[in-house]
Write an enzyme that holds these catalytic residues in place. Structure first.
Site, PDB file in Angstrom:
ATOM      1  N   ASN A 118      -0.341  -2.070   5.668  1.00 15.19           N
ATOM      2  CA  ASN A 118       0.234  -3.359   6.020  1.00 15.19           C
ATOM      3  C   ASN A 118       1.647  -3.187   6.575  1.00 15.19           C
ATOM      4  O   ASN A 118       2.440  -2.392   6.059  1.00 15.19           O
ATOM      5  CB  ASN A 118       0.260  -4.240   4.760  1.00 15.19           C
ATOM      6  N   ARG A 148      -4.899   7.094  -0.453  1.00 11.55           N
ATOM      7  CA  ARG A 148      -3.995   5.956  -0.487  1.00 11.55           C
ATOM      8  C   ARG A 148      -4.331   5.015  -1.619  1.00 11.55           C
ATOM      9  O   ARG A 148      -5.444   5.028  -2.154  1.00 11.55           O
ATOM     10  CB  ARG A 148      -4.135   5.225   0.847  1.00 11.55           C
ATOM     11  N   CYS A 157       0.839  -1.200   0.000  1.00 12.57           N
ATOM     12  CA  CYS A 157       0.000   0.000   0.000  1.00 12.57           C
ATOM     13  C   CYS A 157       0.874   1.250   0.000  1.00 12.57           C
ATOM     14  O   CYS A 157       2.033   1.210   0.385  1.00 12.57           O
ATOM     15  CB  CYS A 157      -0.876   0.057   1.253  1.00 12.57           C
TER      16      CYS A 157
END
Lengths: 323, 323, 323, 323
Positions: D79, D16, D2
């Protein structure tokens, strides 16, 4: 594979790393003026400039890897696999075999300009030395104090490139090697400047960061960039000790350590590194296992003779005990 | 800046490059067992293990850069600017100054395990040697044949890292250096495989291409990666000549050539490279301008004495003429 | 500068990024079969294949940047400064100007093989369109479903390269671009393997690490490598939505963001990205500021007509509100 | 994995990329002020700031991936495998589970400064949402218009880092990511300067060469460098169309194309990209297969209500035909 370079302080220096996984009993070999150089397709040179360099002597013939003549003209052959393309004999051309190329050039010429002229008629003809010594795929760097050229016989014909950096490695062809330097033009021996963003602060946490991006692997493309960067930024004094030390440092920056290039269970290493003072005719060398500089002085031989003088390489570490 | 490494063949070798733009008259120095080591905050060592290494001797005190004791335990201090943080004296701690650290460790201990135990109480106290010799910001590698550790006194306190690669350079902190190796895990001394696309053909046009991506600049982060790659892939015979040659080749892969690291008009260079056989106590070195290996044998000194023995570095090229 | 690519799922797709710091009122333009294409040195095409693509229409003439004909043959011109070298008119050659090149090819041919044949007599002649529209230095990619070629008119003459990767960017010449891919052959979309040392453990701390070493800057050499890697590893379904989405993702991987390429206070950006389904004749595009896919269907025009149909680009974000 | 970023023109934008190989029916979800947020170890928030963002709604609870509250405070979880370390319940601490962290922060605070204060007592407690939704290893970026921080719960405890670049990806820990930027400080959006050698000429053969060395692979370390470079050099107008276009271009520079990151036969892709105008509360997004910007306006909902409003993602290409 290999790296050749030249370097100028007060005198002019020329040399190379020979990187291979085996050795052919190469020896520092002086060819005096009256040793008869026979050629396969052109008349012999009965007398010529004296030559010093590294050679395997086969059947009395010096197969030079790199050499310098008494006028300071220097030349080295480096591996050029897949690209080197030697030609059939051509009428109206000077047909020289690759293994004759160094004697033929260094025997007769004194400057790169003269060589350029001579190359206009040259044909590198595909005749091997013998069954035992088939043709090696090579290209060459030829240097005097003022200029260097690279000579490549490829599928399209004989190419002669000006070599403004005085460095040669191996593949790809020289035009691509030279072009690739453009990608590294911002590298610097000085500390890096912040071009990334004025809004951010950066930490120059180490010396040497200005050259981040310089390649360090041992492929021929990477060695070319690293050797050129090291050479063109080199700084040294003019004395013989300082000059040859700096030259061996330049070659050391692209030396091959045993284990880092695995060629099927064998390892390519820098078998020898050479540095010839082309003004004095002294040929210096180190070997993989003997870092002491050993030397042969051309002018201590009888240069008017007709016999080769050969000095086998000193190979084990020559350690000087201080106590 | 600097690079230290160890290497194992039949014997165990430990050494380093010292990369600086100036020199402090460092000399190979043997400290015999009964030389009294005085310390600023702890009792002196009246007798201790004998030590050989490179040191500047100031006011009769050997300020070691790197050293090995007669039991084979070895230690080197390397530049660690901005990160090294020495502490005020701490009650209940063993307060050792950075310049005492090598003698204090090598004088008393024989293995890395013993050292790890001793470090639990250690406080690296911020007391300079003298006005002339202020504290250098350093971190250390300590090695025996079986293991290496890195010791860093940083803002958060004293960090002791296992050093599985047996290599140390400079910034950043060792945990980041070690982590960064992950980014290079696919590099190989063998020819590259085509992982890019089965639909395309590729040409392995040079040997050494499996390590493309290995950095070649002289910053401390890049030298760490290159030195580790060279060391862990090193292959050599077991003889003393082969072993020390390979060791100097490893150090040579990250040597600093004059001109490539500009520090404000001066140039950082590899002032000396050392290689101590920690089993025999012979300390070998080369200098920037003398590539011949010079050596001092600890056991040729009177190790039960109380006086330092110092051997100034041999610095000009020691050329062996063959004719 | 620019990037062009093709892509095959069930259908064949062809398109490009146009990267510039200014715009010429380019519009999606359909040229029907009976629009008369006049040429400067060869007879006009009175009737020909219909063409759809992006063009600036000047004086009624469609100056195509990229286009596809009704048979699916596609072609794009990309910037090629310093290298493009157009020639004087040559007797016995088909003298086509660079601005006529796309209509001349797409008007008459249906496959890359036919084009290769036609190129044997071609001379790209140095005649500008007008004072206002001087010659752009260009090279071209021509693709059908089965093959792509790159055409470059350089100092040495007209070069036609097979293009096995179906990607074109800008400088250097295509042979060097293709050669340079060899340096990246070990990069992989899969996790990296440890080739560095079996004695060390490594942490695959992130997905995507198998391609570490892939360049991410926006120079033409780097975009070529990144675009090829993305394209040849692309995976998508066969539907039109999936296919064109994947195609725009490929182009997006080398898009130019405003601010990242400063050309003297102006910024090069990806003005538009196009994707033509060469089987259906639908031309899709996005612009820098409108990420919605807009489309023009060639077959909704009267292809037997003689007038150009032009659709100006939709440029502001077309936002779909959900509440 | 990400990438999250923020961006400022006239307004402040936060968003994002979510990069994964699967999807959890995430939907744009507005939580009005009187939706009761229950927490496992602390009292519920019966009324709080309204929130808009992307969430999977499970058992009536919005599991937010990224969100913004009506005061403009924004937060995203990314993550952080192997590094995230959640703790047992701790007395005297505010024990918040990772899945409650976004509602708990955005429900109560309006600025990063307030959040920093609140984090002093925070313990991220290792309680999963359910068997079906175990804890994800995450770290977080929290931004207002003036500042950003990164929050990481690691083995050593809860770390709160100032985030001067306003970008977050994944591993390694944020301090290492930020440190690594130093290695790229000389990269520039402007043409490169020749620092290599004044004795050599170089050819700036392409635009964009000043950033050669910028990584382009999709690992989290490389995406961080590339996203920061793109963001801090971004230039755009102030209009909503220009601002969000530039923001999606920034995210696009590190998007993941299907096929380029192989995770065992599945492929990680950029499932959605979001961009919230934190001043107006409009949440924009695109998906892998729908490049049109779709939007939900928080203020078109009844923010004084108590029920979640959820808008499933529009996923297929929404093509606008022009003819």
């Amino acid at each position: 594979m290999c790296t050749a370079a030249n370097y100028i302080t007060k005198d002019h220096y020329f040399g190379r790393n020979l990187d291979l996984e085996f050795s052919y009993n190469e020896a520092v070999t002086v060819t005096p003026r009256n040793f008869v150089f026979n050629f396969r397709r052109v008349p012999p040179l009965e007398s010529h400039y004296a030559i010093i360099g590294m050679a395997t002597v086969a059947d009395g013939y010096p197969l030079y890897y790199d050499a310098t003549n008494e006028k300071g003209l220097s030349m080295a052959g480096l591996n050029f696999p897949e690209n080197a393309d030697y030609k059939p004999e051509a009428d109206g051309k000077t047909n020289i075999t690759p293994f004759e190329f160094i004697p033929w050039i260094l025997g007769q010429y004194t400057t790169v300009d003269e060589v350029k002229e001579a190359l206009k008629d040259l044909n590198l003809v595909n005749i091997p030395f013998s069954e035992q010594f088939p043709l090696s795929p090579l290209h060459w760097i030829i240097s005097d104090r003022d200029a260097s050229i690279t000579v490549e016989s490829v599928k399209e014909g004989l190419k002669v490139y000006d070599n403004p950096v005085g460095v040669l490695t191996n593949n790809p062809t020289f035009d691509i090697q030279l072009f690739n330097l453009n990608n590294f033009m911002s590298l610097s021996p000085e500390p890096p400047e912040n071009n990334f963003s004025r809004a951010l602060g950066f930490d120059t946490y180490s010396r040497g960061m200005g050259a981040i991006g310089l390649p360090g692997d041992l492929s021929s493309g990477s060695r070319f960039v690293k050797a050129v960067f090291t050479k063109v930024n080199s700084v040294s004094g003019n004395s013989e000790s300082e000059s040859i030390s700096q030259f061996f440092q330049i070659l050391g920056s692209v030396a091959q350590q045993r284990g880092c290039v695995d060629v099927g269970g064998k390892y390519e290493i820098t078998i020898y590194s050479s540095c010839c003072n082309t003004d004095t005719g002294v040929y210096y060398y180190t070997t993989y296992e003997n870092s002491q500089v050993t030397a042969v002085d051309m002018h201590r031989e009888n240069l008017d003779g007709s016999e080769l003088a050969s000095y086998p390489l000193v190979k084990g570490q020559q350690i000087a005990m201080q106590n």
